[in-house]
Design a protein around this motif. Sequence first.
Motif, PDB file in Angstrom:
ATOM      1  N   MET A 116     -15.407   1.822   4.945  1.00 53.72           N
ATOM      2  CA  MET A 116     -14.605   3.009   5.244  1.00 53.72           C
ATOM      3  C   MET A 116     -13.213   2.905   4.598  1.00 53.72           C
ATOM      4  SD  MET A 116     -14.339   5.946   6.693  1.00 53.72           S
ATOM      5  CE  MET A 116     -15.709   6.040   7.851  1.00 53.72           C
ATOM      6  N   ARG A 117     -12.592   1.699   4.699  1.00 49.17           N
ATOM      7  CA  ARG A 117     -11.276   1.525   4.093  1.00 49.17           C
ATOM      8  C   ARG A 117     -11.336   1.701   2.585  1.00 49.17           C
ATOM      9  NH1 ARG A 117      -8.557  -3.706   7.193  1.00 49.17           N
ATOM     10  NH2 ARG A 117      -8.338  -2.707   9.254  1.00 49.17           N
ATOM     11  N   HIS A 118     -12.439   1.181   1.981  1.00 51.48           N
ATOM     12  CA  HIS A 118     -12.587   1.309   0.530  1.00 51.48           C
ATOM     13  C   HIS A 118     -12.692   2.771   0.137  1.00 51.48           C
ATOM     14  CE1 HIS A 118     -13.759   0.423  -3.560  1.00 51.48           C
ATOM     15  NE2 HIS A 118     -14.835   1.190  -3.399  1.00 51.48           N
ATOM     16  N   ARG A 119     -13.438   3.558   0.900  1.00 49.48           N
ATOM     17  CA  ARG A 119     -13.584   4.985   0.602  1.00 49.48           C
ATOM     18  C   ARG A 119     -12.258   5.716   0.761  1.00 49.48           C
ATOM     19  NH1 ARG A 119     -18.331   6.501   4.479  1.00 49.48           N
ATOM     20  NH2 ARG A 119     -19.199   8.064   3.121  1.00 49.48           N
ATOM     21  N   ASN A 120     -11.498   5.374   1.806  1.00 47.24           N
ATOM     22  CA  ASN A 120     -10.182   5.995   1.987  1.00 47.24           C
ATOM     23  C   ASN A 120      -9.235   5.647   0.842  1.00 47.24           C
ATOM     24  OD1 ASN A 120     -10.994   7.146   4.377  1.00 47.24           O
ATOM     25  ND2 ASN A 120     -10.121   5.539   5.672  1.00 47.24           N
ATOM     26  N   ALA A 121      -9.265   4.379   0.411  1.00 44.83           N
ATOM     27  CA  ALA A 121      -8.403   3.966  -0.697  1.00 44.83           C
ATOM     28  C   ALA A 121      -8.767   4.716  -1.973  1.00 44.83           C
ATOM     29  CB  ALA A 121      -8.518   2.457  -0.913  1.00 44.83           C
ATOM     30  N   THR A 122     -10.057   4.912  -2.201  1.00 43.90           N
ATOM     31  CA  THR A 122     -10.499   5.659  -3.385  1.00 43.90           C
ATOM     32  C   THR A 122     -10.021   7.104  -3.323  1.00 43.90           C
ATOM     33  OG1 THR A 122     -12.471   4.256  -3.553  1.00 43.90           O
ATOM     34  CG2 THR A 122     -12.505   6.370  -4.739  1.00 43.90           C
ATOM     35  N   ALA A 123     -10.128   7.695  -2.145  1.00 41.86           N
ATOM     36  CA  ALA A 123      -9.688   9.088  -1.990  1.00 41.86           C
ATOM     37  C   ALA A 123      -8.194   9.218  -2.258  1.00 41.86           C
ATOM     38  CB  ALA A 123     -10.014   9.574  -0.583  1.00 41.86           C
ATOM     39  N   TYR A 124      -7.404   8.269  -1.742  1.00 37.57           N
ATOM     40  CA  TYR A 124      -5.955   8.343  -1.950  1.00 37.57           C
ATOM     41  C   TYR A 124      -5.586   8.077  -3.406  1.00 37.57           C
ATOM     42  CZ  TYR A 124      -4.774   8.933   2.947  1.00 37.57           C
ATOM     43  OH  TYR A 124      -4.636   9.447   4.214  1.00 37.57           O
ATOM     44  N   ARG A 125      -6.377   7.268  -4.105  1.00 37.54           N
ATOM     45  CA  ARG A 125      -6.106   7.062  -5.527  1.00 37.54           C
ATOM     46  C   ARG A 125      -6.303   8.350  -6.313  1.00 37.54           C
ATOM     47  NH1 ARG A 125      -8.208   1.712  -4.825  1.00 37.54           N
ATOM     48  NH2 ARG A 125     -10.335   2.411  -5.274  1.00 37.54           N
ATOM     49  N   PHE A 126      -7.317   9.106  -5.957  1.00 35.36           N
ATOM     50  CA  PHE A 126      -7.533  10.400  -6.607  1.00 35.36           C
ATOM     51  C   PHE A 126      -6.425  11.396  -6.258  1.00 35.36           C
ATOM     52  CE2 PHE A 126     -11.972   9.017  -7.171  1.00 35.36           C
ATOM     53  CZ  PHE A 126     -12.175   9.433  -8.487  1.00 35.36           C
ATOM     54  N   LEU A 127      -5.892  11.283  -5.038  1.00 38.95           N
ATOM     55  CA  LEU A 127      -4.833  12.189  -4.607  1.00 38.95           C
ATOM     56  C   LEU A 127      -3.457  11.809  -5.130  1.00 38.95           C
ATOM     57  CD1 LEU A 127      -5.796  12.770  -0.854  1.00 38.95           C
ATOM     58  CD2 LEU A 127      -5.787  14.491  -2.664  1.00 38.95           C
ATOM     59  N   THR A 128      -3.311  10.575  -5.595  1.00 41.11           N
ATOM     60  CA  THR A 128      -1.988  10.088  -6.000  1.00 41.11           C
ATOM     61  C   THR A 128      -1.295  10.965  -7.040  1.00 41.11           C
ATOM     62  OG1 THR A 128      -2.556   7.809  -5.435  1.00 41.11           O
ATOM     63  CG2 THR A 128      -0.736   8.136  -6.992  1.00 41.11           C
ATOM     64  N   PRO A 129      -1.964  11.400  -8.117  1.00 37.25           N
ATOM     65  CA  PRO A 129      -1.258  12.270  -9.088  1.00 37.25           C
ATOM     66  C   PRO A 129      -0.714  13.542  -8.452  1.00 37.25           C
ATOM     67  CG  PRO A 129      -3.307  11.458 -10.020  1.00 37.25           C
ATOM     68  CD  PRO A 129      -3.319  11.077  -8.572  1.00 37.25           C
ATOM     69  N   TYR A 130      -1.529  14.177  -7.582  1.00 41.03           N
ATOM     70  CA  TYR A 130      -1.052  15.396  -6.919  1.00 41.03           C
ATOM     71  C   TYR A 130       0.110  15.089  -5.989  1.00 41.03           C
ATOM     72  CZ  TYR A 130      -0.737  19.009  -3.401  1.00 41.03           C
ATOM     73  OH  TYR A 130      -0.255  19.956  -2.534  1.00 41.03           O
ATOM     74  N   LEU A 131       0.009  13.998  -5.222  1.00 41.23           N
ATOM     75  CA  LEU A 131       1.074  13.665  -4.276  1.00 41.23           C
ATOM     76  C   LEU A 131       2.376  13.358  -5.004  1.00 41.23           C
ATOM     77  CD1 LEU A 131      -0.924  11.447  -1.738  1.00 41.23           C
ATOM     78  CD2 LEU A 131      -0.170  13.811  -1.443  1.00 41.23           C
TER      79      LEU A 131
END
Length: 286
Positions: free
Chosen positions: A1-16
């Motif tokens: 679950m943590r790995h999936r959350n980290a992946t999601a936040y990596r994809f969101l990083t440019p937008y953030l």
Amino acid sequence: MRHRNATAYRFLTPYLLIFAIFWVWPIISSFLISFQATRTVPWRFAPTFNWGRLIGDPAFFNALKNTLLILVIQVPVMISLAIVMAVLLNSPLLKARGLYRFAFFAPVVVGEVAYSAVFRLMFSLDFGIINKLLNGVGLPKVDWFSNVTPAMALIMIAVTWRWAGYNAIIILAGLQSIPEDVYEAATLDRVSKVKQFFHITLPLLKPVIVFCAVLSIIGTMQLFTEPFLITERGGPGGGTETLGLLLYRQGFRSLNFGYASAVAYTMAGLAIAITLVQLWLTRDPK
């Protein structure tokens, strides 16, 4: 679950990052600028300079009065008109409903500069069609641009024309979500159409109407285009100057960024306060 959350936040990083640079930081920066005297070189920290000026500035209170006047008169009229339009658009007796829905929504699509120019021509004293119609029914011409009251009325007419259809489409979506069974049961109980509207339709539409009212309040507090383009920068004599126009004049014409920032945060605070009062007054009783 943590790995999936980290992946999601990596994809969101440019937008953030873009969001923080172009949205969060300007908001924080402008708030800090409101505490600085920006007419001096270099700028100096003066916490009460701009905020203290608001209290005694006649131009600010004039713009505040004009903005609240539009808010109190134009917004209720526009929302009421939007409700009537939505009910008519929802009628099964209306033919070519799709065409009418597009026609009512079309003003939002029209460019602001183009429609402002058309309104100036329509309400012209000498050759405008509105004054010709007034003369045609025996009424005198109205100088819409040189007197404060007609100019303010013109601003309200223009804003209502542009946004009434937009709100009507939103309310129409709310109307279509009301189950037909409710109306059928009321009809079997011999409840008239008028009573159905006031005791069934309006109560069930309350969340949608409140949503439209909140959007309209926020839009009115930011009103800029119509007084700038139609009545030529808030004329006559500042009679239609709004808070948005005052902010523009201070920030981009006088280059007084500190005072403009203070005006901007005052606008935001007023919009939040009025919206909270609106939500409190229209809350469901416990």
